[in-house]
Design a protein around this motif. Structure first.
Motif, PDB file in Angstrom:
ATOM      1  N   GLU A 147       0.942  -1.280   0.075  1.00  0.00           N
ATOM      2  CA  GLU A 147      -0.068  -0.045  -0.053  1.00  0.00           C
ATOM      3  C   GLU A 147       0.823   1.110  -0.021  1.00  0.00           C
ATOM      4  N   ARG A 199       1.683   3.128 -10.107  1.00  0.00           N
ATOM      5  CA  ARG A 199       0.964   3.018  -9.128  1.00  0.00           C
ATOM      6  C   ARG A 199       1.708   3.252  -7.866  1.00  0.00           C
ATOM      7  N   LYS A 268      -6.408  -2.359  17.118  1.00  0.00           N
ATOM      8  CA  LYS A 268      -5.912  -3.458  16.553  1.00  0.00           C
ATOM      9  C   LYS A 268      -5.407  -3.188  15.073  1.00  0.00           C
ATOM     10  N   ASP A 269      -5.477  -2.028  14.853  1.00  0.00           N
ATOM     11  CA  ASP A 269      -5.115  -1.599  13.342  1.00  0.00           C
ATOM     12  C   ASP A 269      -3.454  -1.659  13.444  1.00  0.00           C
ATOM     13  N   SER A 278      -6.174 -10.532   4.142  1.00  0.00           N
ATOM     14  CA  SER A 278      -6.508  -9.822   3.019  1.00  0.00           C
ATOM     15  C   SER A 278      -5.094 -10.043   2.286  1.00  0.00           C
ATOM     16  N   VAL A 290      -0.560  -3.165   7.275  1.00  0.00           N
ATOM     17  CA  VAL A 290      -0.803  -2.052   6.661  1.00  0.00           C
ATOM     18  C   VAL A 290      -1.667  -1.116   7.264  1.00  0.00           C
TER      19      VAL A 290
ATOM     20  N   LEU C  93     -12.501   2.705   4.104  1.00  0.00           N
ATOM     21  CA  LEU C  93     -11.451   2.043   4.675  1.00  0.00           C
ATOM     22  C   LEU C  93     -12.039   0.858   5.564  1.00  0.00           C
ATOM     23  N   LYS C  94     -11.327  -0.083   5.665  1.00  0.00           N
ATOM     24  CA  LYS C  94     -11.721  -1.201   6.433  1.00  0.00           C
ATOM     25  C   LYS C  94     -11.912  -0.806   7.807  1.00  0.00           C
ATOM     26  N   THR C  96     -10.524  -2.079  10.393  1.00  0.00           N
ATOM     27  CA  THR C  96      -9.244  -2.380  11.222  1.00  0.00           C
ATOM     28  C   THR C  96      -8.405  -1.321  10.972  1.00  0.00           C
ATOM     29  N   VAL C  97      -8.621  -0.611   9.795  1.00  0.00           N
ATOM     30  CA  VAL C  97      -7.657   0.515   9.433  1.00  0.00           C
ATOM     31  C   VAL C  97      -8.198   1.916  10.043  1.00  0.00           C
ATOM     32  N   ALA C 142      -9.643  -1.230  -8.944  1.00  0.00           N
ATOM     33  CA  ALA C 142      -8.711  -1.778  -8.149  1.00  0.00           C
ATOM     34  C   ALA C 142      -7.433  -1.362  -8.698  1.00  0.00           C
ATOM     35  N   LEU C 146      -8.449   2.318  -5.372  1.00  0.00           N
ATOM     36  CA  LEU C 146      -8.628   1.506  -4.075  1.00  0.00           C
ATOM     37  C   LEU C 146      -7.568   0.526  -3.851  1.00  0.00           C
ATOM     38  N   ASN C 147      -7.468  -0.090  -2.720  1.00  0.00           N
ATOM     39  CA  ASN C 147      -6.585  -0.954  -2.626  1.00  0.00           C
ATOM     40  C   ASN C 147      -7.229  -2.035  -1.572  1.00  0.00           C
ATOM     41  N   ILE C 149      -6.233  -4.363   0.069  1.00  0.00           N
ATOM     42  CA  ILE C 149      -5.866  -4.567   1.385  1.00  0.00           C
ATOM     43  C   ILE C 149      -6.289  -3.732   2.464  1.00  0.00           C
ATOM     44  N   ILE C 150      -6.723  -2.454   2.006  1.00  0.00           N
ATOM     45  CA  ILE C 150      -7.163  -1.425   3.101  1.00  0.00           C
ATOM     46  C   ILE C 150      -8.517  -1.131   3.165  1.00  0.00           C
TER      47      ILE C 150
END
Lengths: 807, 265, 159
Positions: A147, A199, A268-269, A278, A290, C93-94, C96-97, C142, C146-147, C149-150
């Motif tokens: 990321e 990217r 938890k992040d 993921s 991440v 954002l997820k 968890t982020v 994608a 956006l990603n 992963i997050i």
């Protein structure tokens, strides 16, 4: 693996059967939980708990894993290496001690105030040494591959916190970065999970922009380097320079002082493994959590920290980075001891296990050591900035780390075991010299103007304006020499100069400083030892060109290599470290801080493991006693003399000219350090006396590229005579003279009224007049035969150079 | 001399700081060098009523990314200024100098202070640059000699200053509003090319309507500007100081000095 | 006592204002494998959970979340969405982020005297006019918006 162990691993209880697990089971456990132990290490852990006659808790193992990690211990650099080079084999007991640290000790510079110990290297600065500069550069490669924007943000946030935690805290005054990425527009076969180079680059720039700009720290002195070898593993170096009062360099921990956390809350992040589900990327990509950055939180902490520092409210501070509290508290406790009550921490998530709180890597947190009598005042300063502080424990003279959660014991470990228990294993390193293919010069195929245009528009040379302008490089009002220079503020400066008025608050002190970088992976593919020399040389040339006091220069190292378990990879690393040692001693420039990032390898689209080219970044920093004497690279006027510093040799190996003409191999140039040192000192003196109108470093593309850049940036022209160039030995090829990349060379412009004084000043060094600047904006070159070899207007070359990296 | 008859030797300057404010220190250094008494005052002190704006002679909202520029640049701080600094309208009405720099300008616009409207409602905005990205560069500016402002006395018609922003494009509600601004002589500075002409990007770094870089109220004591005066208080902050080919006057300092001199009467 | 509920507020730029961000998003999408993208409109979606009255939500939208000169807001439960056809991609954002914008809004709301929200999250909504099919739009998004992963995201066809 039994179900019982699995559930205990997730909890904070003792792992009941740990001490009876077989080596194989232990290793499985380590891999599954991302502890990164090798077998010897985890057996040592088991033996320790067997001797204590109890099983460990998850939190204890996490603590040990963090404390013994490559990140914290630099195991490769600090354990014995059996190094074989050709037919010779030597045992290096501690690579770091025997190379970089030794060189720094031997240079004996009294102005080095703190080297390798603290979160950043610290050198003396300012009028009468009233101030100090803290400088740190580190990498954040892995998160940036997954990321890029978030990775760049959290990487930058981390290095800023390192500077905030240098001594009792330095105010960041410059942020710097170097990105090594694959060419953005090139189609490379990538595995589906990998992000495209474009990217990655866009994300990295956006991350540094959004975080750095919001922090109010000027971002300048950066670099971009393109090579296909970085397609899977981009390298991201982020750095920060801070200013602190000289008396705030020393920190200490006293028993009885409180352990206080400040900044972002814990969640938890930041758990390593947060991305476990993921990450369907190859290999161990999930090993790093991440996250994205929250600059406003960090900014609040920064403002409060600096106020608390000036009120002397705390005795020590450290950054909460990898390993979270576990690393930060253990590191601070050192040999004294600490007791932590995790229930005192404020959480963002309600469903956290206690051990998770202990190792969470939530961003923007710092840990302070505060005398109890100052707590109230400390709390007030932070509250005024909107920052909640949490007293999570105290330092105690037990020699142990004791962590509990609501009375439940989580960790009870002796610091002696943590600090000294790590078993060392000998590593094997082999270096096989790449067979020198001799210095080759291609048959000239294209006309000179075309060659020059190709060089100037090469990705590794062309304008970085698209990147530089997105960074606020002038906030704090101290960027007196800017990254883009010249009549139209768009020429390629060698370095920037910072006058840190916003940190000192003293506009009468005209002390400034400059930062440069040396990076040359292309030469490293041929010889890592010589690469180190070239990096050191380039890092010095850059800062020299803006007027650095070269006698006060210091270096930082950053090693990015592949897997050190591979003897060839380690061999190349060792050889680069030896180069660092010799270059440091040769130039008498000490290293003050450094980092290493290993295991930079990934599987490509065909399943083959690809490692990054061994990449060394040497960063330099030096004061400029009076910023009014600083100089830039743009030509200042017609009728001035042009001087070249240093002799030119037939150094085409790894040159851009050879690359563009499809010639591989060749000899890597050697630095003649005796000459270079003398010449650099002379240039430094001449600039400090105001005798030099402009100075530009000769790097990729050699003399012709540098000359053209000076001319188009200043909007003047130049005429030079190839015959006048001082040569190491006779050279009969104009192309070699124009494109050779012999190190240690600089072009200088001197006004007629200063010429006599200049000549006197540089007496005894190799500085020769080769031509003059002219009003007509053309480049005119007289060949060795006395005839005009080249006569072209500069405008088309500027246009070629201004192609942008991205738009 | 200020309208309320206040004459002071060393004017007290309130430099507002909020979470994310960046340029307070260098702004403060500039005022110190001018012999004024700058104080960096946190917004929370207004909320807690521990500070009174009317105790100061000059009010500055400096540059930065207040509240991280979340939602949009200056938006959250603007809402807070409206809520917590009720005296601002009085302060302006009394003729005391107010300067909003960069993020400060965004705050003044989004709080409805500039462009001046009788209702004190927001009537314009500053939005994302046409280039789509943050940009830091030096620009040429033409000062509107018709503008009654106290800030530009003794300055030449053309000056240079740096800009550094991602959201600096001024947009208005209607073409009529632009005519009003012209008629009120509220347009203080415009982005121009090096020969003084209205020109597109990059001369106009953000695509601002009518190349507007700075606005004042019709009385000229409240100034909002995207460029950064505090970044040009010494000659060697100019990108061309090593070339000696620039007007050797630190225009940024001159603008701030006018505010200080005005208070001195 | 008001029951805690999740309120969704969408803020979008009025059509008369050029949107540099949407323009660059469109060109990124085009170069990421969705060449037929005609137009992109980006808006922000705020999800706020807590004990709020309609007055609270309107005041919050007016005074804090929306710049009424250049933007419109609508509270999503009040009005059905329409004006298609386009692809709507919602990116957030997820959980968890950490979401810094949401975090900042949360503290700003408290500072401005609103009841403390239980939860705030900000999403970007892209309305993309394009002839491309869903897989193509999703793949292009994608690659540049956006990603996974997050981010959490959804792609829906609107007509």
């Amino acid at each position: 693996m039994t179900e019982k162990i699995e559930s205990e691993i997730k909890s904070s209880r003792e792992i009941a059967d740990f001490n009876s697990l077989t080596p194989k089971e232990l290793m499985n456990l380590s891999v599954q939980n991302l502890w990164s132990f090798n077998e010897k290490e985890i057996l040592t852990v088991q033996a320790h708990f067997r001797s204590l006659k109890r099983n460990p808790t998850r939190a204890e193992i996490e603590t040990i894993a963090q404390s013994w990690s490559e990140h914290c211990r630099h195991k490769t650099f600090k354990s014995p290496i059996r190094y074989q080079e050709g037919s010779k084999t030597v045992l290096i007991k501690n690579l770091f001690e025997e190379t970089i640290a030794r060189a720094t000790r031997q240079t004996k510079k009294p102005w080095c105030l703190s080297v390798f110990k603290d979160n950043a290297g610290i050198v003396s600065f300012g009028n009468k040494g009233k101030w100090a500069l803290a400088f740190k550069v580190e990498t954040h490669n892995h998160p940036c591959a997954i990321e890029p924007k978030g990775g760049a943000e959290t990487g930058l946030g981390g290095v800023i916190r390192d500077v905030l935690a240098a001594g009792l805290g330095a105010k960041p005054v410059l942020s710097t970065n170097v990105f090594c990425v694959a060419p953005p527009n090139k189609k490379l076969p990538l595995p589906t999970s990998a992000l495209s180079p474009e990217r990655i680059l866009r994300g990295l720039v956006a991350g540094v922009r959004d975080y750095g700009n919001r922090m109010g720290i000027p971002t300048a002195a950066g670099g971009l380097y393109f090579d296909d070898g970085y397609a899977l593993n981009p390298l991201v170096f982020v750095g920060c320079v801070g200013v602190l009062p000289a008396q705030a360099v020393k920190k200490e921990i006293r028993p009885g002082d409180l352990i206080v956390a400040a900044g972002g809350l814990t969640g938890k992040d930041g758990l390593h493994g947060a991305t476990f589900s993921s990450a369907n990327l190859n290999g161990d990509d999930h090993s790093t959590a991440v996250q994205i950055g929250h600059p406003l939180n960090e900014k609040r902490v920064m403002e409060a920290l600096l106020k608390a520092r000036d009120q002397k409210l705390y005795r020590s501070v450290t950054d909460c980075g990898a390993g979270g509290f576990s690393s930060a508290v253990t590191e601070m406790a050192d040999i004294i001891g600490a007791r932590v009550f995790l229930e005192k921490e404020i959480l963002k998530a309600s469903d956290m296990e206690p051990w998770e709180i202990w190792v969470s890597e939530s961003q923007e947190r710092m840990v302070f050591s505060v005398p109890p009598s100052n707590l109230k005042a400390f709390e007030k300063v932070f509250a005024d900035e909107g920052v909640k502080i949490r007293v999570i424990g105290e330092f105690v003279k037990t020699g142990r780390i004791e962590v509990s959660w609501n009375g439940q014991n989580l960790v009870n470990l002796s610091l002696k075991f943590l600090n000294n228990g790590l078993p060392v294993g000998e590593k094997k390193a082999v270096y096989n010299p790449v067979k020198a293919s001799g210095s080759r010069v291609p048959h000239q195929s294209k006309p000179l103007p075309e060659q020059l245009k190709e060089i100037l528009s090469h990705l590794n040379v062309c304008s970085r304006e698209w990147v530089i302008r997105q960074y606020d490089h002038e906030v704090q009002g101290g960027t007196v020499i800017k990254p883009l220079q010249g009549a139209r503020h768009d020429g390629p400066g060698d370095a920037c100069v910072i006058w840190p008025q916003a940190a000192t608050g003293d506009t009468s002190d005209l002390s400034g400083f400059t930062v440069g970088h040396g990076l040359n992976p292309a030469s490293g593919k041929l010889d890592p030892y010589l690469m180190a020399w070239l990096c050191a040389d380039e890092a010095l040339r850059n800062i020299l060109c803006v007027g650095a006091d070269i006698s006060r220069a210091a270096f930082l190292d950053n090693f990015c290599w592949g897997n050190p378990e591979n003897p060839q990879v380690l061999g190349s690393l060792v050889r680069a470290a030896l180069g660092c040692r010799d270059a440091s001693l040769g130039f008498q420039v000490p290293f003050i801080s450094g980092k290493d990032s290993l295991y930079n390898e990934s599987k490509d689209a065909f399943g083959k493991t690809i490692s990054v080219p061994g990449t060394l970044l040497i960063s330099s920093i030096a004061p400029i006693p009076n910023i009014e004497k600083a100089t830039t690279m743009d030509m200042k006027g017609p009728g001035n003399s042009l001087y070249i510093v240093g002799q030119t040799g037939e150094d085409m190996g790894g040159s851009l000219y050879n690359e563009l003409n499809g010639v591989a191999g060749g000899n890597v140039p050697r630095v003649d350090v005796r000459c270079a040192k003398r010449n650099f000192a002379a240039v430094s003196k001449a600039i400090s006396k105001g005798l030099v109108a402009s100075a530009h470093d000769l790097s990729e593309g050699g003399l012709l590229a540098a000359l053209t850049e000076m001319a188009f940036s200043g909007e003047f022209g130049a005429m030079i005579d190839l015959d006048a160039i001082p040569k190491q030995k006779p050279i009969y090829s104009a192309d070699v003279l124009l494109f050779s990349e012999t190190p240690s060379r600089i072009l200088l412009e001197v006004k007629p009224e200063n010429e006599a004084a200049f000549i006197k000043c540089v007496k005894g060094s190799c500085v020769k007049k080769i031509g003059a600047s002219i009003a007509n904006p053309i480049i005119k070159i007289i060949g060795l035969d006395g005839l005009v070899l080249f006569e072209e207007p500069v405008a088309p070359f500027k246009a070629a150079w201004q192609r942008t990296v991205l738009s | 001399m200020a309208e309320d008859g206040l004459v002071v030797k060393a004017p007290k300057v309130l430099i507002l700081s909020a979470p994310g404010t960046n340029c307070a220190v260098e702004t403060s250094n500039a005022f110190s060098d001018l012999g004024a008494r700058p104080e960096i005052v946190g917004l929370h002190l207004f909320k807690e009523k521990r500070v009174r704006l009317l105790d100061y002679d000059i009010f500055v909202i400096p540059g930065g990314f207040s509240y991280g520029d979340e939602i949009s640049a200056g938006k959250i701080l603007a809402a807070q200024v409206k809520l917590h600094i009720g005296d601002l309208k009085n302060f302006i009405r009394m003729g005391r100098p107010v300067i909003g720099i960069c993020n400060g300008f965004q705050v003044l616009v989004k709080a409805g202070v500039l462009p001046f409207s009788p209702s004190c409602e927001q009537s314009a905005s500053l939005i994302t640059n046409d280039s789509g990205r943050f940009e830091n560069r030096w620009v040429h500016l033409r000062i509107n000699t018709q503008n009654p402002s106290l800030f530009f006395r003794g300055l030449p018609e053309m000056i240079e200053l740096p800009v550094a922003h991602g959201e600096g494009k001024l947009v208005l509600r209607s073409p009529k509003q632009l005519e009003d601004l012209k008629r009120n002589r509220s347009i203080a500075m415009q982005y121009v090319s090096d020969d003084g002409k209205i020109a597109p990007y990059p001369a106009n770094p953000n695509g601002s309507v009518f190349n507007i870089a700075a606005l004042t109220n019709p009385e000229g004591n409240c100034l909002g500007m995207m460029p950064h005066p505090e970044r040009y208080t010494k000659n060697y902050q100019h990108p061309n100081w090593t070339r000696q080919t620039f007007q050797k006057q630190a225009f940024g300092l001159a603008i701030l000095k006018n505010a200080v001199d005005y208070c001195r009467g | 006592m008001i029951a805690a509920a999740t309120h969704k507020i969408e803020v979008s730029l009025k059509s008369e204002y050029g949107d540099a961000e949407s323009l660059s998003t469109a060109s990124l999408l085009k170069s990421s494998g969705a060449p037929s993208v005609v137009r992109v409109r980006r808006s922000r979606l705020y999800e706020i959970r807590g004990n709020f009255t309609v007055t609270h939500i309107n005041r919050l939208s007016r005074d804090l979340l929306c710049d009424q000169i250049i933007e419109d807001f609508r509270v999503l439960s009040q009005m059905p969405s329409s004006q298609g056809p386009f692809w709507k991609i919602e990116v957030k954002l997820k959980p968890t982020v950490l979401d810094p914008e949401a975090d900042t809004i949360k503290s700003a709301m408290i500072e401005m005297g609103f009841p403390a929200p239980d939860f705030v999250r900000v999403s970007s909504v892209y309305k993309i006019e394009s002839k491309c099919g869903k897989p193509q739009i999703e793949a292009a998004a994608a690659k540049c918006l956006l990603n996974p992963i997050i981010h959490l995201y959804s792609v829906t066809a609107c007509s």
